[in-house]
Enzyme design. Structure first.
Site, mmCIF file in Angstrom:
data_model
loop_
_atom_site.group_PDB
_atom_site.id
_atom_site.type_symbol
_atom_site.label_atom_id
_atom_site.label_comp_id
_atom_site.label_asym_id
_atom_site.label_seq_id
_atom_site.Cartn_x
_atom_site.Cartn_y
_atom_site.Cartn_z
ATOM 1 N N LYS A 91 0.838 -1.521 0.383
ATOM 2 C CA LYS A 91 0.131 -0.330 -0.106
ATOM 3 C C LYS A 91 0.476 1.273 0.686
ATOM 4 O O LYS A 91 0.708 2.216 -0.411
ATOM 5 C CB LYS A 91 -0.762 -0.022 0.947
ATOM 6 C CG LYS A 91 -2.388 0.750 1.322
ATOM 7 C CD LYS A 91 -3.001 0.833 2.651
ATOM 8 C CE LYS A 91 -3.840 1.909 2.819
ATOM 9 N NZ LYS A 91 -5.000 1.639 3.290
ATOM 10 N N GLU A 94 9.428 -6.359 4.454
ATOM 11 C CA GLU A 94 9.825 -7.494 3.416
ATOM 12 C C GLU A 94 9.769 -7.572 2.209
ATOM 13 O O GLU A 94 10.202 -8.523 1.509
ATOM 14 C CB GLU A 94 8.621 -8.349 4.334
ATOM 15 C CG GLU A 94 9.153 -8.417 5.525
ATOM 16 C CD GLU A 94 8.406 -8.014 7.024
ATOM 17 O OE1 GLU A 94 7.902 -7.992 7.739
ATOM 18 O OE2 GLU A 94 8.113 -6.458 6.433
ATOM 19 N N GLY A 136 -5.310 -3.094 4.209
ATOM 20 C CA GLY A 136 -4.759 -4.166 3.530
ATOM 21 C C GLY A 136 -5.303 -5.637 4.137
ATOM 22 O O GLY A 136 -5.498 -6.338 3.234
ATOM 23 N N ARG A 137 -6.399 -6.076 5.250
ATOM 24 C CA ARG A 137 -7.253 -7.101 5.351
ATOM 25 C C ARG A 137 -8.460 -6.778 4.608
ATOM 26 O O ARG A 137 -8.947 -7.956 5.060
ATOM 27 C CB ARG A 137 -7.012 -7.101 6.845
ATOM 28 C CG ARG A 137 -7.521 -6.044 7.512
ATOM 29 C CD ARG A 137 -7.372 -6.160 9.695
ATOM 30 N NE ARG A 137 -7.373 -4.786 10.101
ATOM 31 C CZ ARG A 137 -6.992 -3.728 10.161
ATOM 32 N NH1 ARG A 137 -5.457 -3.199 9.737
ATOM 33 N NH2 ARG A 137 -7.037 -2.343 10.847
ATOM 34 N N GLU A 172 -6.221 -8.005 13.559
ATOM 35 C CA GLU A 172 -5.385 -6.958 13.353
ATOM 36 C C GLU A 172 -6.938 -6.024 14.052
ATOM 37 O O GLU A 172 -6.100 -4.811 14.185
ATOM 38 C CB GLU A 172 -4.995 -6.499 12.006
ATOM 39 C CG GLU A 172 -3.606 -5.454 11.943
ATOM 40 C CD GLU A 172 -3.091 -6.026 10.636
ATOM 41 O OE1 GLU A 172 -1.972 -6.111 10.747
ATOM 42 O OE2 GLU A 172 -3.845 -5.054 9.238
ATOM 43 N N HIS A 188 -7.970 -34.514 15.388
ATOM 44 C CA HIS A 188 -6.688 -35.304 16.031
ATOM 45 C C HIS A 188 -5.655 -34.470 16.352
ATOM 46 O O HIS A 188 -4.269 -34.917 16.011
ATOM 47 C CB HIS A 188 -6.117 -35.863 14.345
ATOM 48 C CG HIS A 188 -6.871 -36.791 14.165
ATOM 49 N ND1 HIS A 188 -7.098 -37.976 14.892
ATOM 50 C CD2 HIS A 188 -8.354 -36.795 13.412
ATOM 51 C CE1 HIS A 188 -8.831 -38.650 14.368
ATOM 52 N NE2 HIS A 188 -9.213 -37.942 13.692
ATOM 53 N N LYS A 198 8.103 -2.746 13.464
ATOM 54 C CA LYS A 198 8.558 -1.984 12.829
ATOM 55 C C LYS A 198 10.022 -1.053 13.369
ATOM 56 O O LYS A 198 10.921 -0.801 12.270
ATOM 57 C CB LYS A 198 7.715 -1.753 10.967
ATOM 58 C CG LYS A 198 6.494 -2.774 10.823
ATOM 59 C CD LYS A 198 5.497 -2.322 9.942
ATOM 60 C CE LYS A 198 5.149 -2.802 8.703
ATOM 61 N NZ LYS A 198 3.990 -2.442 8.372
#
Length: 538
Positions: free
Chosen positions: A213, A219, A271-272, A358, A389, A504
């Site tokens: 964005k 990263e 973003g999400r 978030e 399991h 960050k």
């Protein structure tokens, strides 16, 4: 703007006091789920159905009286009118002074009256049309690589919201891809992820989509840099293999990779919430075709309308949010399970983890006051029956937490081989899901204490008609609206994420100390200095 949910603490609501007074009802033996679930017409009174989606909350620890107070709370807080304001483009992200435009994007790409086009700017609409056109050129082969070949692989470089939602949808709708174009995701900055991808792609037929964005995410920048250098060694013009998606075209153009195209995403889409923005539409349209993406948008838009227009007592995501608030703040459950009984939905819980945690992991209200209630819970998940399991033992006999089971009514694949017990595997999934919900609710009596299960552990069941683009769109919108409604009910802003930025900022400072050959190492605290020594010595 009228009533503002951010300025009034939820604990001041009359309905909140009513819920506190009613909590002892549900903690008595008569309130045990083994008793509540035997009530006449329980499933009828505690479920909601919309086309393509069914929500059953009959195994939640609520009775009609508590449900009535929860609905009163929603009305008193005026969250549905506030949700409409969000849908209409008003500023609800108060800390960043932005609207939340994910619903507007979907509305503009459905067959709606022209009056709805005002929800999104002409520029934003044009940017999306540009992305759709580009995806069609990749799919029909008219846009070729720098070697004149058709693209066969697309690698999305992004992290968090630029990755998780789109990866979930791509995995869920794999059966709608033509399999001629493979879609990959590079998110982690660990170099082994890049190495794995380069083992299976061919540079001359690979397109890289870099999504950020602000283009300040380290990263993404690191992975884009190594991808660019890898391509520069292999193809005559690497820029023809790179495109970017960003809210800042200037920032994208100033980075090391040179992009043949830069596609915009609105600043008001977090973003999400960006799966149905350019960030998701471009890679998904390349992978499954825009015809299917348009159906995804249509399904999401239909749920948006339901979330905005349906009255409180029939509003599926709002009811789910009210139950979440009840479980968190009154029954004090620390977590929420997301368990889809479908391999195609195996990445759902990862997307919901980011979307919810978030959005709802906040410590202050939307106007900066300290919250006086718990905000958010831990999301844990996996596919059924795998999860049975794995961590279901804790759910049955250890520390309890609510679960949302997700079942698929109609399987996409026809089973040609008869099942071991004479029933299809799809039926095996269903009987396991039903049995787990029943066991959590009712428990198990035994003379052996080690085998005894207390029950009274709440769950809901969500049923999708099938795994189609429309149904996945509805599921996406359901969870987005549920998350937003829970935040609005509680009074915090679900659209910022300043907590993420703290690490960050520290990382940026440490990076500079390594780059500058430790000139300022005396300023680093003892433990951090210990680990910096480990880094630079290897």
């Amino acid at each position: 703007m009228g009533y503002n949910i951010y300025s009034s603490p939820v604990t001041d609501a009359k309905a909140w006091l009513s819920l506190e007074n009613k909590k002892p009802q549900i903690c008595q033996e008569s309130g045990h789920l083994k008793n509540l679930t035997t009530e006449k017409d329980r499933i009828t009174g505690f479920s909601i159905s919309t086309p393509g989606l069914f929500y059953d909350f009959s195994r939640q620890r609520i009775n009609k009286s508590i449900m009535d107070s929860l609905i009163d709370l929603a009305k008193e807080r005026e969250v549905r009118p506030f949700f409409k304001k969000m849908s209409n483009g008003e500023i609800v992200n108060t800390t960043e002074n932005l609207p939340a435009e994910h619903i507007a994007i979907r509305a503009n790409f459905c067959d709606l009256p022209n009056t709805d086009e005002a929800r999104l700017s002409s520029k934003a609409r044009g940017d999306l049309l540009k992305a759709i056109s580009f995806s069609k050129e990749i799919r029909n082969g008219s846009r070729k690589s720098s070697t004149g070949e058709i693209f066969t692989d697309v690698v999305v470089i992004g992290i968090g919201g630029s990755h998780l939602g789109t990866a979930f949808v791509a995995s869920a709708l794999k059966d709608f891809s033509d399999r001629e174009i493979r879609l990959h995701f590079l998110s982690n900055v660990d170099y082994s992820g890049f190495a794995d991808i380069t083992e299976i792609i061919h540079p001359s037929t690979t397109l890289w989509i870099v999504i950020s964005k602000s283009f300040t995410t380290s990263e993404v920048a690191c992975n884009a840099w190594i991808a660019w250098n890898y391509m520069a060694e292999s193809v005559p013009d690497p820029s023809m293999h790179f495109v970017a998606i960003s809210a800042s075209e200037k920032a994208a153009q100033s980075t090391s990779p040179k992009f043949s195209c830069v596609f915009s995403m609105p600043e008001g889409v977090g973003g999400r919430y960006s799966v149905t923005s350019t960030a998701g539409i471009l890679p998904l349209s390349i992978y499954i075709g825009f015809e299917n993406v348009s159906k995804l948008l249509k399904g999401a838009h239909e749920m948006d309308i339901h979330a905005s227009e349906s009255p409180e007592e029939k509003n599926m995501p709002l009811i789910a949010a009210l139950i979440g608030l009840w479980n968190n703040c009154f029954l004090k459950y620390p977590a929420q399970g997301i368990i889809p009984y479908s391999n195609r939905l195996s990445l759902l819980h990862s997307h919901i983890q980011q979307l919810y945690m978030e959005s709802c992991g906040k410590s202050v209200t939307g106007n900066g006051k300290n919250l006086d209630i718990p905000s958010g819970v831990i999301i844990i998940g996996d596919t059924g029956t795998n999860a049975q399991h794995s961590f279901f033992q804790l759910m049955h006999q250890g520390r309890p937490f609510p679960v949302e089971f997700i079942g698929i009514a109609k399987p996409l694949h026809e089973q040609k081989i008869k099942g071991l017990f004479g029933i299809p595997n799809h039926h095996e999934l269903w009987i396991n899901m039903i049995a787990q919900a029943e066991a959590l609710a009712c428990g198990r009596e035994s003379d052996d204490p080690a085998k005894r299960c207390p029950g009274n552990r709440p769950s809901s069941i969500i049923v999708l008609d099938s795994i189609t683009p429309e149904d996945i769109g509805k599921l996406l919108s359901f969870y987005e609206a549920k998350t937003v409604y829970e935040a609005f009910l509680s009074g915090y802003n679900p659209f910022d994420q300043f907590g993420v930025e703290t690490g960050k900022i520290i990382a940026s400072g440490l990076r500079q100390k390594i780059v500058s050959n430790d000139k300022c190492r005396d300023e680093v605290r003892g433990i951090t200095a210990f680990y910096l020594d480990k880094i630079v010595s290897n």
